[in-house]
Scaffold this active site. Structure first.
Site, short mmCIF file in Angstrom:
data_model
loop_
_atom_site.label_atom_id
_atom_site.label_comp_id
_atom_site.label_asym_id
_atom_site.label_seq_id
_atom_site.Cartn_x
_atom_site.Cartn_y
_atom_site.Cartn_z
N HIS A 160 1.13 -1.06 -0.32
CA HIS A 160 -0.26 0.68 0.35
C HIS A 160 0.63 1.33 -0.06
CE1 HIS A 160 -3.82 2.25 2.07
NE2 HIS A 160 -3.08 2.65 0.82
N GLU A 211 -2.12 -1.16 -3.67
CA GLU A 211 -3.12 -0.91 -3.09
C GLU A 211 -2.79 0.98 -3.55
OE1 GLU A 211 -4.64 -3.81 -0.03
OE2 GLU A 211 -3.86 -2.59 1.01
N HIS A 251 -8.47 -8.47 6.05
CA HIS A 251 -8.75 -7.06 6.33
C HIS A 251 -8.69 -7.80 8.20
CE1 HIS A 251 -8.02 -3.32 7.86
NE2 HIS A 251 -8.74 -3.45 8.68
#
Length: 236
Positions: free
Chosen positions: A42, A69, A190
């Site tokens: 990310h 991400e 997640h």
């Protein structure tokens, strides 16, 4: 079910001392060696863990699949188009959050989303949206030009074992079935860990899970290679 390993927290640990180690690229290569089907990173707007140099090196090194991400910003769009990961995943981002707190608000951003995704579609870069397991969000993702959806499993992870968790798992299952019926590939992620991941093996529509923190936390005690292999043993 495949495993994609998020290596952000390798960079978090490195940045805690402002040193060069541990190296997220070395971690990515080890993850691939152990059987990971992809590497997730990310690139946040504040560059709090992975930075631009890390991303460039990851692109050169990763041979499975690189999933970038990113927030939906013009700067990150240009970086992604230049870097050419196999996949980008749009995620919501707040500077004050410790980690991504929920799914991408596709209803709010839909008017500009399709135009934002078109350059990726044209470049042959697959697009995923990190969304809540809701049919409306899935429908809009398909209409906007997404190839995949990553279903947010954070609420499931927060529930205690029992009826509440089972209910949330069923919501995820129904969302996955709906997404596949539209021709979308389905990923989940997640808050998934060694204790709560097993039920996802029964949802055949979910092709892959994306896991980072749980693996890196376990690796502190057992080593990264064993932490990854243990997760693979659970999900296979």
């Amino acid at each position: 079910m495949r495993l994609a390993v998020n290596i952000d927290h390798i960079a978090t640990l490195r940045n805690a001392r402002g040193e060069q180690e541990p190296d997220p690229v070395a971690a990515a290569l080890l993850a691939e060696k152990c059987g990971a089907a992809g590497i997730v990173c990310h690139l946040r707007e504040d560059r709090r863990h992975i930075n631009d140099h890390d991303l460039a090196r990851l692109r050169e090194a990763v041979t499975t699949k690189l999933d970038l991400e990113m927030a939906m910003t013009p700067e990150l769009q240009q970086i992604a188009l230049k870097t050419r990961p196999e996949l980008i995943t749009l995620v919501p981002e707040k500077r004050e959050e410790l980690t991504t707190e929920g799914g991408f608000d596709i209803v709010r951003h839909y008017a500009v989303l399709a135009a934002y995704l078109k350059p990726f579609n044209a470049a042959g870069i697959e697009v995923s949206l990190f969304i809540e397991p809701e049919k409306k969000a899935i429908d809009l993702a398909k209409q906007a030009g997404a190839d995949l959806v990553e279903l947010h499993t954070g609420l499931y992870a927060l529930k205690k074992e029992g009826e509440a968790q089972s209910k949330e798992l069923q919501r995820i299952r129904e969302a996955a079935i709906h997404a596949r019926s539209l021709g979308l590939k389905v990923v989940a992620g997640h808050g998934l860990n060694y204790l709560n991941i097993a039920p996802f093996r029964e949802i055949e529509e979910i092709e892959e899970v994306s896991i980072g923190h749980a693996i890196i936390a376990r690796a502190v005690l057992t080593g990264l290679e064993e932490a990854i292999r243990e997760m693979l043993r659970i999900i296979k």
